[in-house]
Design an enzyme around this catalytic site. Structure first.
Site, PDB file in Angstrom:
ATOM      1  N   ASP A  78     -16.079 -17.850  22.945  1.00 45.28           N
ATOM      2  CA  ASP A  78     -14.802 -18.506  22.653  1.00 45.28           C
ATOM      3  C   ASP A  78     -14.967 -19.422  21.428  1.00 45.28           C
ATOM      4  O   ASP A  78     -15.898 -20.228  21.378  1.00 45.28           O
ATOM      5  CB  ASP A  78     -14.457 -19.323  23.915  1.00 45.28           C
ATOM      6  CG  ASP A  78     -13.038 -19.815  23.960  1.00 45.28           C
ATOM      7  OD1 ASP A  78     -12.152 -19.145  23.417  1.00 45.28           O
ATOM      8  OD2 ASP A  78     -12.815 -20.888  24.573  1.00 45.28           O
ATOM      9  N   HIS A 203      -3.972 -19.380  24.030  1.00 44.56           N
ATOM     10  CA  HIS A 203      -4.985 -20.414  24.283  1.00 44.56           C
ATOM     11  C   HIS A 203      -4.294 -21.598  24.939  1.00 44.56           C
ATOM     12  O   HIS A 203      -3.075 -21.713  24.908  1.00 44.56           O
ATOM     13  CB  HIS A 203      -5.644 -20.846  22.966  1.00 44.56           C
ATOM     14  CG  HIS A 203      -6.725 -19.914  22.529  1.00 44.56           C
ATOM     15  ND1 HIS A 203      -8.050 -20.276  22.511  1.00 44.56           N
ATOM     16  CD2 HIS A 203      -6.678 -18.632  22.116  1.00 44.56           C
ATOM     17  CE1 HIS A 203      -8.770 -19.248  22.105  1.00 44.56           C
ATOM     18  NE2 HIS A 203      -7.967 -18.233  21.854  1.00 44.56           N
ATOM     19  N   ASN A 225      -6.254 -18.012  28.150  1.00 47.00           N
ATOM     20  CA  ASN A 225      -7.489 -18.793  28.282  1.00 47.00           C
ATOM     21  C   ASN A 225      -7.253 -20.081  29.079  1.00 47.00           C
ATOM     22  O   ASN A 225      -6.331 -20.834  28.777  1.00 47.00           O
ATOM     23  CB  ASN A 225      -8.005 -19.202  26.897  1.00 47.00           C
ATOM     24  CG  ASN A 225      -8.498 -18.027  26.089  1.00 47.00           C
ATOM     25  OD1 ASN A 225      -8.321 -16.874  26.476  1.00 47.00           O
ATOM     26  ND2 ASN A 225      -9.103 -18.315  24.959  1.00 47.00           N
ATOM     27  N   VAL A 226      -8.123 -20.297  30.052  1.00 46.03           N
ATOM     28  CA  VAL A 226      -8.010 -21.497  30.884  1.00 46.03           C
ATOM     29  C   VAL A 226      -9.377 -22.175  30.963  1.00 46.03           C
ATOM     30  O   VAL A 226     -10.372 -21.531  31.312  1.00 46.03           O
ATOM     31  CB  VAL A 226      -7.556 -21.141  32.324  1.00 46.03           C
ATOM     32  CG1 VAL A 226      -7.461 -22.392  33.187  1.00 46.03           C
ATOM     33  CG2 VAL A 226      -6.223 -20.406  32.311  1.00 46.03           C
TER      34      VAL A 226
END
Ligand code: 13P
Length: 272
Positions: A78, A203, A225-226
């Protein structure tokens, strides 16, 4: 089934694959266990700092081991911001990489993303590019939401055409971290870009209202995304455990692990 096939199927079925970040083994095990028990594919992500703490090769080896046992789990680097780090992740076995050139000027972002894509595609690895900038920090921030600047559709189209990325992160209104207000998703912008070929990535999945997440998925978001919400769940679990007189790490980390597992399950049921 490959990650690309899962993404294609998710987009067709109007679902999204969750990317959950980790930097400890108990977090990774919690994400895996949620995915296995619900039979829903997941991407696990490490930022560069998370990867440095866990070990890049270790992360790739473990995720590879789970894959061999049949789990639908895939590893992403990431926010890789330099080509060498991204290449290292590819070489040790990450399944996809996010090259984040959003802080570079537009032409330099295209040039470097293109180099990453050419290296990654030779090895069958997917690349997420980024245009525009999603601000914030993956933490509980007790201040106002940072502004999210818009990006021109022509720039998105030009970036995609010149780089051939597989996925693309864009500023859809969400921010990294949790702030005093919930972010507002830019649905009009999302609709306008939804026809481009790369899979769209949201995101800053923490703190976005569930209904907004569901609507964004219907409009074409395929990966979410978390991180912050999982960090909070983990931290709350540890705080609770530290009130006891336990010394054994396996006892102290149990609550963190089950908290993360529950939070990931909740998210998967919204995304999938
Ligand atoms: P949050 O920390 O807001 O969940 O964002 C995570 C993220 O986007 C990682 O790339």
């Amino acid at each position: 089934m490959s990650l690309k096939r899962h993404l294609q199927k998710a987009r067709k079925d109007k679902k999204a694959i969750g990317q959950f970040n980790f930097s400890t083994l108990d977090q990774l095990q919690a994400i895996l266990s949620s995915s296995v028990s619900l039979n829903i594919p997941v991407i696990v992500g490490t930022s560069v700092k998370e990867a440095t703490f866990f070990g890049m090769a270790e992360a790739a080896t473990l995720v590879g081991y789970y894959q061999k046992k049949g789990a639908k789990i895939y590893l992403n680097l990431d926010h890789g911001r330099d080509i060498e780090t991204v290449k290292k992740a590819i070489d040790v076995g990450y399944n996809m990489v996010h090259f984040d050139g959003s802080k570079m000027d537009f032409e330099a972002n295209i040039k470097d993303t293109k180099r990453v894509v050419s290296y990654a595609h030779k090895k069958g690895i997917l690349v997420e590019g980024e245009v525009g900038y999603v601000p914030g920090q993956s933490a509980m921030n007790k201040c106002d939401l940072p502004d999210v600047d818009v990006v021109a559709i022509e720039d998105v189209v030009c970036f995609v055409k010149n780089t051939n990325v597989d996925l693309i992160a864009l500023p859809f209104g969400s921010v990294h971290g949790i702030y005093s207000q919930a972010p507002k998703i830019k649905f009009k912008f999302l609709k306008d870009v939804s026809r481009i070929k790369p899979f769209l990535v949201l995101h800053g999945g923490s703190g976005v209202k569930d209904d907004d997440i569901k609507k964004a998925i219907k409009l074409g978001i395929t990966k979410i995304n978390v991180n912050t919400e999982l960090r909070m769940a983990w931290r709350d679990g540890l705080k609770q455990s530290l009130k006891s007189s336990e010394y054994a790490p396996y006892s102290l980390l149990n609550k963190s692990r089950s908290n993360v597992e529950s939070r990931v399950k909740e998210k998967l049921l919204i995304f999938w």
